[in-house]
Design a protein around this motif. Structure first.
Motif, short mmCIF file in Angstrom:
data_model
loop_
_atom_site.label_atom_id
_atom_site.label_comp_id
_atom_site.label_asym_id
_atom_site.label_seq_id
_atom_site.Cartn_x
_atom_site.Cartn_y
_atom_site.Cartn_z
N GLU B 55 1.22 -0.85 0.26
CA GLU B 55 0.01 -0.15 -0.46
C GLU B 55 0.78 1.03 -0.07
OE1 GLU B 55 -3.30 -0.90 2.83
OE2 GLU B 55 -3.19 -2.37 1.59
N ARG B 56 1.99 0.88 0.58
CA ARG B 56 2.54 1.80 1.03
C ARG B 56 3.46 2.41 -0.13
NH1 ARG B 56 8.51 2.73 0.74
NH2 ARG B 56 8.59 0.40 1.50
N LEU B 57 3.81 1.51 -1.38
CA LEU B 57 4.38 1.82 -2.43
C LEU B 57 3.50 2.33 -3.34
CD1 LEU B 57 6.49 -1.40 -2.14
CD2 LEU B 57 7.65 0.67 -2.27
N LEU B 58 2.23 1.48 -3.72
CA LEU B 58 1.14 1.91 -4.55
C LEU B 58 0.89 3.60 -4.34
CD1 LEU B 58 -0.82 -1.22 -5.10
CD2 LEU B 58 0.35 -0.11 -6.21
N HIS B 78 10.97 1.53 -6.95
CA HIS B 78 9.61 1.25 -6.10
C HIS B 78 9.11 -0.30 -6.75
CE1 HIS B 78 9.58 4.59 -3.74
NE2 HIS B 78 9.11 5.91 -4.62
N VAL B 79 9.18 -0.07 -7.99
CA VAL B 79 8.51 -1.23 -9.05
C VAL B 79 9.07 -2.25 -8.29
CG1 VAL B 79 7.36 -2.45 -11.34
CG2 VAL B 79 7.01 0.11 -10.23
N HIS B 80 10.54 -2.15 -8.05
CA HIS B 80 11.49 -3.22 -8.24
C HIS B 80 10.86 -3.73 -6.36
CE1 HIS B 80 15.46 -5.78 -7.53
NE2 HIS B 80 15.82 -4.89 -6.65
N GLN B 81 10.76 -3.32 -5.45
CA GLN B 81 10.60 -3.79 -3.90
C GLN B 81 9.41 -4.57 -4.02
OE1 GLN B 81 10.30 -0.06 -1.34
NE2 GLN B 81 12.38 -0.31 -0.54
N LEU B 82 8.35 -3.60 -4.99
CA LEU B 82 7.20 -4.67 -4.73
C LEU B 82 6.94 -5.78 -5.50
CD1 LEU B 82 3.93 -4.00 -3.88
CD2 LEU B 82 3.96 -3.39 -7.35
N LYS B 83 7.64 -6.10 -6.37
CA LYS B 83 7.88 -6.75 -7.40
C LYS B 83 8.55 -8.25 -6.04
CE LYS B 83 11.20 -8.93 -10.25
NZ LYS B 83 12.41 -8.93 -10.58
N GLN B 118 -2.18 0.34 -12.74
CA GLN B 118 -3.49 0.22 -12.72
C GLN B 118 -3.54 -1.07 -12.82
OE1 GLN B 118 -5.68 2.57 -12.14
NE2 GLN B 118 -7.19 1.36 -11.25
N GLN B 119 -3.02 -1.87 -13.67
CA GLN B 119 -2.97 -3.25 -13.80
C GLN B 119 -2.45 -3.29 -12.42
OE1 GLN B 119 -0.90 -3.86 -16.94
NE2 GLN B 119 -2.53 -6.40 -16.54
N VAL B 120 -1.33 -3.24 -11.73
CA VAL B 120 -1.09 -3.89 -10.36
C VAL B 120 -1.82 -3.52 -9.46
CG1 VAL B 120 0.70 -1.80 -9.38
CG2 VAL B 120 1.40 -4.47 -9.28
N LYS B 121 -2.79 -2.34 -9.43
CA LYS B 121 -3.41 -1.58 -8.49
C LYS B 121 -4.57 -3.04 -8.41
CE LYS B 121 -4.43 2.65 -7.28
NZ LYS B 121 -4.73 3.96 -8.00
N SER B 125 -5.31 -5.55 -5.48
CA SER B 125 -6.34 -5.65 -5.14
C SER B 125 -7.01 -6.61 -4.66
CB SER B 125 -7.33 -5.20 -5.41
OG SER B 125 -8.89 -4.52 -4.49
N LEU B 126 -6.94 -7.78 -5.57
CA LEU B 126 -6.89 -9.15 -5.98
C LEU B 126 -7.14 -10.10 -4.98
CD1 LEU B 126 -8.09 -9.56 -10.04
CD2 LEU B 126 -9.65 -10.01 -7.93
#
Lengths: 167, 152
Positions: B55-58, B78-83, B118-121, B125-126
């Motif tokens: 949530e922080r990263l998004l 950020h995306v690297h961290q989320l990945k 948008q897709q990653v959000k 969420s899913l």
């Protein structure tokens, strides 16, 4: 004569670092504990690696950055060499991609230190980049493992290090 | 039929569905192996950390993509961290979008990045909803006096 507080500044720093970073004992008997210092900037990965190591009967110290790791080892340039002789680390596992100091830079600093260069260092990374792997191995990394780290990875590494060099 | 068995059946079926649909991969099984009587809530704890981190990263990503001058390196970081964190808990679909996202960053493709955000959000969420459902089903089994049949 101050007989009350005999702790030196170094010991206080060590103690507070230890409290912050979460030192957890493994189940191996006292002097034979396999102590691993794990370094990772990700909350999730720190929690996972800590558990992986504890389940593998290791004593674990987890820190969030290369500079914290150097602080813990007493390599951060502070004049505090007293009191660190009892620090026994058997293995350092560090993430590669970290803000500030990368795992590679941490590896170099450790290998440059006379006190700690013999400690095996394992690099963890989600990226399978050959030039990066080569560079780490050339700098003296024991292994470069691809994340996500599994229980079998930890078991294998521990076996190699404990059994490998005929200590 | 015994309610515990019914609940366990539900849990097993739901879990299988999540794996079949690619929401979770084997890394989630790895986490289950790390849970035991001494750490009975390990998986929930790690997944909760993942939720907070994501949530922080998004939020950071949304802010970064709104800037006048886009800092692609920051977005990529950020995306690297989320990945990384999604991969660590086995959230496969989130991880896959992150890979595409990083490619668009490299190309400095703003539209591609926005689409990926948008897709990653959506995927986040899913998987969050599905994991929360999974944990609820586990609680129901335990409350009924059953045990969690892992691996499933």
């Amino acid at each position: 004569m101050f007989s009350g507080d005999m702790a030196t500044a170094d010991e206080i720093l060590r103690r507070s670092l230890t409290d912050e970073v979460g030192v957890s004992k493994g189940s191996v008997s006292g002097s034979e504990e396999f102590h691993v210092l794990a370094v990772d900037d990700s909350f999730v990965d720190r929690k996972v690696i800590e558990r992986l190591l504890k389940i593998s009967s290791c004593k674990v110290t987890v820190v969030e950055s290369g500079s914290r790791a150097l602080q813990y080892l007493g390599l951060d340039g502070e004049k505090s060499s007293v009191g660190f002789n009892d620090l026994k680390i058997n293995l350092i596992m560090t993430d590669y991609s970290m803000p500030g100091m990368t795992g590679y830079e941490l590896l170099k600093k450790i290998k440059e230190s006379s006190a700690f260069r013999e400690i095996p260092v394992v690099i963890m990374s989600s990226e399978n980049i050959l030039t990066r792997i080569d560079r780490c191995l050339e700098e003296g990394a024991e292994e470069y493992i691809i994340k996500p780290v599994k229980l079998s990875d930890v078991k294998r590494i521990k076996d190699v290090i404990m059994g490998g060099d005929g200590k | 039929m015994d309610s515990v068995v019914l609940l366990q059946r539900q849990l097993v079926d739901y879990t299988a569905q999540l794996f079949n649909e690619g929401f979770l991969d084997d890394q989630f099984n790895q986490l289950q192996q790390l849970q035991d009587e001494s750490n009975p809530d390990f998986v929930v704890e790690v997944v909760t950390l993942f939720f907070e981190d994501s949530e922080r990263l998004l939020n950071e990503l949304a802010k970064a993509l709104e800037q006048q001058s886009i800092d692609y390196r920051k977005i990529d970081a950020h995306v690297h961290q989320l990945k990384g964190s999604s991969s660590s808990i086995g959230a496969q679909r989130v991880q896959k979008v992150c890979i595409a996202f990083r490619n668009y960053c490299e190309e400095r493709n703003i539209e591609g990045c926005q689409k990926c955000l948008q897709q990653v959000k959506n995927e986040y969420s899913l998987v969050k909803t599905k994991l929360e459902t999974l944990f609820k089903l586990e609680q129901q089994v335990l409350a009924a006096g059953g045990s969690i049949p892992w691996p499933m």
